[in-house]
Design an enzyme around this catalytic site. Structure first.
Site, PDB file in Angstrom:
ATOM      1  N   ARG A  49      37.507  47.138  36.626  1.00 26.52           N
ATOM      2  CA  ARG A  49      37.406  45.799  37.084  1.00 26.52           C
ATOM      3  C   ARG A  49      36.908  46.008  38.569  1.00 26.52           C
ATOM      4  NH1 ARG A  49      41.459  40.919  35.713  1.00 26.52           N
ATOM      5  NH2 ARG A  49      39.318  39.771  36.212  1.00 26.52           N
ATOM      6  N   GLN A  61      46.169  31.689  33.661  1.00 27.99           N
ATOM      7  CA  GLN A  61      47.242  32.493  33.891  1.00 27.99           C
ATOM      8  C   GLN A  61      48.479  31.523  34.528  1.00 27.99           C
ATOM      9  OE1 GLN A  61      43.936  32.908  35.088  1.00 27.99           O
ATOM     10  NE2 GLN A  61      43.443  34.895  35.375  1.00 27.99           N
ATOM     11  N   ASN A  66      40.306  35.955  45.604  1.00 23.21           N
ATOM     12  CA  ASN A  66      41.064  35.896  45.040  1.00 23.21           C
ATOM     13  C   ASN A  66      40.923  35.071  43.639  1.00 23.21           C
ATOM     14  OD1 ASN A  66      44.189  36.126  44.219  1.00 23.21           O
ATOM     15  ND2 ASN A  66      44.126  33.751  44.580  1.00 23.21           N
ATOM     16  N   ASP A 109      43.025  39.826  45.591  1.00 21.72           N
ATOM     17  CA  ASP A 109      42.559  40.883  44.888  1.00 21.72           C
ATOM     18  C   ASP A 109      41.826  42.148  46.095  1.00 21.72           C
ATOM     19  OD1 ASP A 109      42.601  40.659  41.643  1.00 21.72           O
ATOM     20  OD2 ASP A 109      42.696  38.701  42.657  1.00 21.72           O
TER      21      ASP A 109
END
Length: 344
Positions: free
Chosen positions: A85, A190, A241, A231
């Protein structure tokens, strides 16, 4: 609550695509399997991805212990994991730590034990760091605070405790928290699936809201602060993010609501000048037109799916790390945190 278990020869991950209705643990024995689990979001959250990747490398060394090609195999594993990723910097950070171990270990026979020890250190440090972030973040607020958060940033997204959700946990433990509003976080949900699962487990008062409700709640005076994870944080404070974070920052700024990012120093990427240079992962459009295989859009409809957006540093009230709270302008304050210097 935990989402990662490990030994020298295997990694067990709680399959987060099956939560909240099924708690299924999958076992992995090779780095390529771990990379696939990361790509498929069976494990997700920048710190958790970093920890899982580190154990993936250690497992590969264990698989090829005594083999003349062990260094080549381990380096191949690192290359495979790096690409799993692209946006979350913690994975590359962890791979850099494993590369350092390889460079510092001349005896191939010692590599498996050395790499496993480094992976274990990364995992243990993550829990300790998250607790420190929680305590730093809690110190920013008074009593009866109402927090809005986005995506999932708790034990499921880390090795344990959490970043933004770690701040919420610390507030709750200290009796300061009144309520949490958890964005559902489309399109992968999420917030609705994972953050709600954790908040229920902890007995923390909350409501799920659709992403489009946040502005309404702010306008009604129902939100005291927004706390999100990250992130990747660039040198100037621009923060990548989960998609939808930038919109929250704009709304918070309009309503004079503090907007905080909670992230470990390992998420700070001083080599990246600004958010323009952060790669944004584009995921399959089926995740927008379907919900877990159920078609919700007309067959043939197309969709965009950038998994992340970038919030400009000037919209961020403060970036909470284990060393304190970095403030704008971020070029200097984030560099202090990377050096391990305390602030505020």
């Amino acid at each position: 609550m935990e989402a990662i278990r490990w030994t020298e020869d295997r990694l067990e991950l709680l399959d987060q695509t099956r939560l909240p209705h099924e708690e299924i643990w999958n076992t992995y024995h090779a780095a390529a399997e771990v990379a696939a689990a990361i790509r498929d979001m069976k494990v997700r959250g920048a710190p958790a991805i970093g920890t899982s990747g580190a154990f993936g490398v250690a497992m590969e060394a264990h698989r090829f212990a005594g083999d003349a090609s062990i260094r080549e195999r381990v380096r191949e594993a690192i290359s495979t994991l790096r690409t799993a990723r692209p946006t979350a910097v913690n994975l590359n950070w962890a791979m850099d730590r494993m590369e350092e171990v390889i460079a510092q270990t001349s005896d191939d026979a010692l590599l498996p034990a050395k790499l496993y020890a480094k992976a274990l250190q990364i995992a243990e440090d993550d829990v300790r760091i998250n607790r420190a972030i929680g305590d730093v973040g809690a110190s920013l607020f008074g009593d009866h605070v109402r927090i809005l958060t986005h995506c999932n940033t708790g034990s499921l997204a880390t090795t344990g405790y959490g970043t933004a959700l770690g701040v919420i946990r610390s507030l709750h433990a200290q009796g300061q928290l009144a309520h949490v509003y958890a964005d559902e976080t489309r399109p992968y949900l999420q917030g609705a699936r994972l953050t709600a699962f954790e908040l229920l487990h902890e007995g923390i008062p909350f409501d799920i809201i659709t992403d489009s409700m946040a502005g309404h709640l702010m306008q009604r005076g129902m939100v005291d602060a927004v706390v999100v994870g990250a992130d990747r944080v660039a040198r100037n404070g621009d923060t990548a993010n989960k998609i939808g974070t930038y919109a929250l920052a704009v709304l918070a700024g309009y309503h004079d609501i503090p907007f905080y990012v909670a992230a470990p120093v390992s998420t700070l990427d001083l080599a990246t000048t600004s958010g323009v240079d952060i790669p944004i992962e584009e995921r399959n459009s089926d995740e927008v037109t379907q919900i877990f295989g159920q078609q919700i859009a007309p067959v043939g409809a197309t969709a965009l799916h950038p998994a992340f957006d970038v919030t400009p540093g000037r919209l961020i009230t403060g970036i909470i790390t284990e060393h304190g709270v970095a403030r704008y302008p971020y070029e200097h304050s984030l560099a202090q945190h990377v050096k391990g210097e305390k602030s505020e």
